[in-house]
Design a protein around this motif. Structure first.
Motif, PDB file in Angstrom:
ATOM      1  N   PRO A 118      38.851  73.737 -39.728  1.00  0.00           N
ATOM      2  CA  PRO A 118      38.513  73.982 -40.881  1.00  0.00           C
ATOM      3  C   PRO A 118      37.823  75.461 -40.935  1.00  0.00           C
ATOM      4  CG  PRO A 118      38.257  71.719 -40.538  1.00  0.00           C
ATOM      5  CD  PRO A 118      38.523  72.261 -39.378  1.00  0.00           C
ATOM      6  N   GLY A 119      36.981  75.685 -40.134  1.00  0.00           N
ATOM      7  CA  GLY A 119      36.183  77.079 -40.114  1.00  0.00           C
ATOM      8  C   GLY A 119      36.931  78.362 -39.886  1.00  0.00           C
ATOM      9  N   ASP A 120      38.261  78.095 -39.442  1.00  0.00           N
ATOM     10  CA  ASP A 120      39.399  79.067 -39.012  1.00  0.00           C
ATOM     11  C   ASP A 120      40.205  79.439 -40.252  1.00  0.00           C
ATOM     12  OD1 ASP A 120      38.403  79.282 -36.296  1.00  0.00           O
ATOM     13  OD2 ASP A 120      39.727  77.512 -35.975  1.00  0.00           O
ATOM     14  N   PHE A 121      40.369  78.485 -41.302  1.00  0.00           N
ATOM     15  CA  PHE A 121      41.172  78.604 -42.470  1.00  0.00           C
ATOM     16  C   PHE A 121      40.447  78.369 -43.715  1.00  0.00           C
ATOM     17  CE2 PHE A 121      42.123  74.043 -40.997  1.00  0.00           C
ATOM     18  CZ  PHE A 121      41.495  73.269 -41.918  1.00  0.00           C
ATOM     19  N   ALA A 122      39.411  78.708 -43.613  1.00  0.00           N
ATOM     20  CA  ALA A 122      38.402  78.588 -44.851  1.00  0.00           C
ATOM     21  C   ALA A 122      38.756  79.611 -45.772  1.00  0.00           C
ATOM     22  CB  ALA A 122      37.070  78.779 -44.494  1.00  0.00           C
ATOM     23  N   ARG A 165      41.038  69.761 -52.659  1.00  0.00           N
ATOM     24  CA  ARG A 165      40.419  68.879 -51.779  1.00  0.00           C
ATOM     25  C   ARG A 165      40.054  69.583 -50.495  1.00  0.00           C
ATOM     26  NH1 ARG A 165      44.523  66.231 -54.424  1.00  0.00           N
ATOM     27  NH2 ARG A 165      46.122  66.711 -52.889  1.00  0.00           N
ATOM     28  N   LYS A 166      39.495  70.561 -50.333  1.00  0.00           N
ATOM     29  CA  LYS A 166      39.068  71.193 -49.162  1.00  0.00           C
ATOM     30  C   LYS A 166      38.580  70.303 -48.201  1.00  0.00           C
ATOM     31  CE  LYS A 166      38.521  75.945 -51.208  1.00  0.00           C
ATOM     32  NZ  LYS A 166      37.459  77.012 -51.289  1.00  0.00           N
ATOM     33  N   CYS A 168      47.046  69.859 -42.256  1.00  0.00           N
ATOM     34  CA  CYS A 168      46.767  68.447 -42.348  1.00  0.00           C
ATOM     35  C   CYS A 168      45.652  67.974 -43.264  1.00  0.00           C
ATOM     36  CB  CYS A 168      46.544  67.638 -40.994  1.00  0.00           C
ATOM     37  SG  CYS A 168      48.078  66.946 -40.107  1.00  0.00           S
ATOM     38  N   SER A 169      46.075  67.062 -44.167  1.00  0.00           N
ATOM     39  CA  SER A 169      44.923  66.472 -44.927  1.00  0.00           C
ATOM     40  C   SER A 169      44.591  65.008 -44.679  1.00  0.00           C
ATOM     41  CB  SER A 169      45.482  66.725 -46.618  1.00  0.00           C
ATOM     42  OG  SER A 169      44.548  66.020 -47.408  1.00  0.00           O
TER      43      SER A 169
END
Length: 255
Positions: free
Chosen positions: A132-136, A151-152, A173-174
């Motif tokens: 998550p931190g990489d694609f923020a 829906r981050k 992926c969610s």
């Protein structure tokens, strides 16, 4: 995981969403249940359903509001399973829904990985696993299928493809429910037809399974490009859904 274990998990989740039993999808007769709220349902669903039809191939399980239950039961028992999800028969259901200010709003096909076919597919570009931190900073229109800005908090894992330092493809992926993560994929138009989508999708599916979750993939029947990618990536069609929405919501989407 085996294919049977994956199917069991998916049926259990569908039963949680609909308010039925997993074995109901294996029956050779249709079933209607009343929909209710469930905190363990897939996060993007709006519960309770007014009318949601699901089939894993054997029958139809309909999760409905009580005021439409008899109409839906008559409908699903009048036509063969597959014809209930297509015109002209679906127009009969839609006519009944319109009298309640509702209409058929969503129709989707869902895919699960086939363990005998799923493998890592190569492409000519570097791929990296992202957290998550990489694609923020990637919540932009180019990557709106891979990541969902609304829906981050559910986006948990991604695999990216790079042409040198340029991001050219992204699969995300969610965590839509406790046991299953949904895969979405985007590739820049000028880089399509180079095995990038299937390489990213298959790699992300494997990474998801390594983490003890079941990856699943959703596509509209008419989205041939997406369906082809699912199959090429090692997924197989498993279940279908048709969901009713209020007329105002459908009209807003049509804008």
């Amino acid at each position: 995981m085996t294919n049977n274990e994956i199917l069991e998990i998916a049926m259990y989740q569908s039963a949680t969403d609909l308010g039925c039993c997993p074995d109901d999808f294996r029956l050779h007769k249709n079933k209607v249940v009343l929909s209710g709220n469930n905190p363990d349902a897939r996060k993007y669903l709006t519960l309770p359903f007014y009318c949601n039809l699901v089939s894993y191939g054997n029958n139809i399980v309909a999760s409905v509001d009580s005021e439409i239950a008899d109409i839906v039961e008559n409908y699903i028992n009048k036509y063969p399973v597959e014809h209930c999800f297509e015109p002209p028969n679906m127009y009969r259901l839609n006519e009944a829904l319109e009298k309640k200010n509702m209409g058929i709003g969503l129709m989707s096909e869902y895919f699960l990985p086939d363990i005998t076919a799923l493998r890592e597919i190569q492409c000519d570009y570097e791929m990296k696993i992202l957290l998550p931190g990489d694609f923020a900073n990637l919540y932009t229109s180019e990557w709106s299928n891979a990541l969902c800005e609304k829906r981050k908090q559910l986006d948990v894992l991604a695999v990216a493809a790079y042409d040198k330092n340029k991001l050219i493809g992204l699969a995300g992926c969610s965590a839509d429910c406790q046991s299953m993560w949904q895969i979405g994929i985007d590739v820049l138009p000028e880089y399509r037809r180079r095995n990038i989508a299937s390489a990213l999708t298959s790699r992300l599916a494997l990474e998801t399974i390594y983490r003890g979750k079941v990856p699943f993939y959703c596509a509209a029947w008419s989205n041939i490009r997406s369906v082809r990618n699912a199959i090429k990536s090692g997924f197989k069609p498993t279940w279908v859904e048709m969901n009713a929405q209020c007329i105002s919501s459908i009209s807003e989407r049509n804008k």
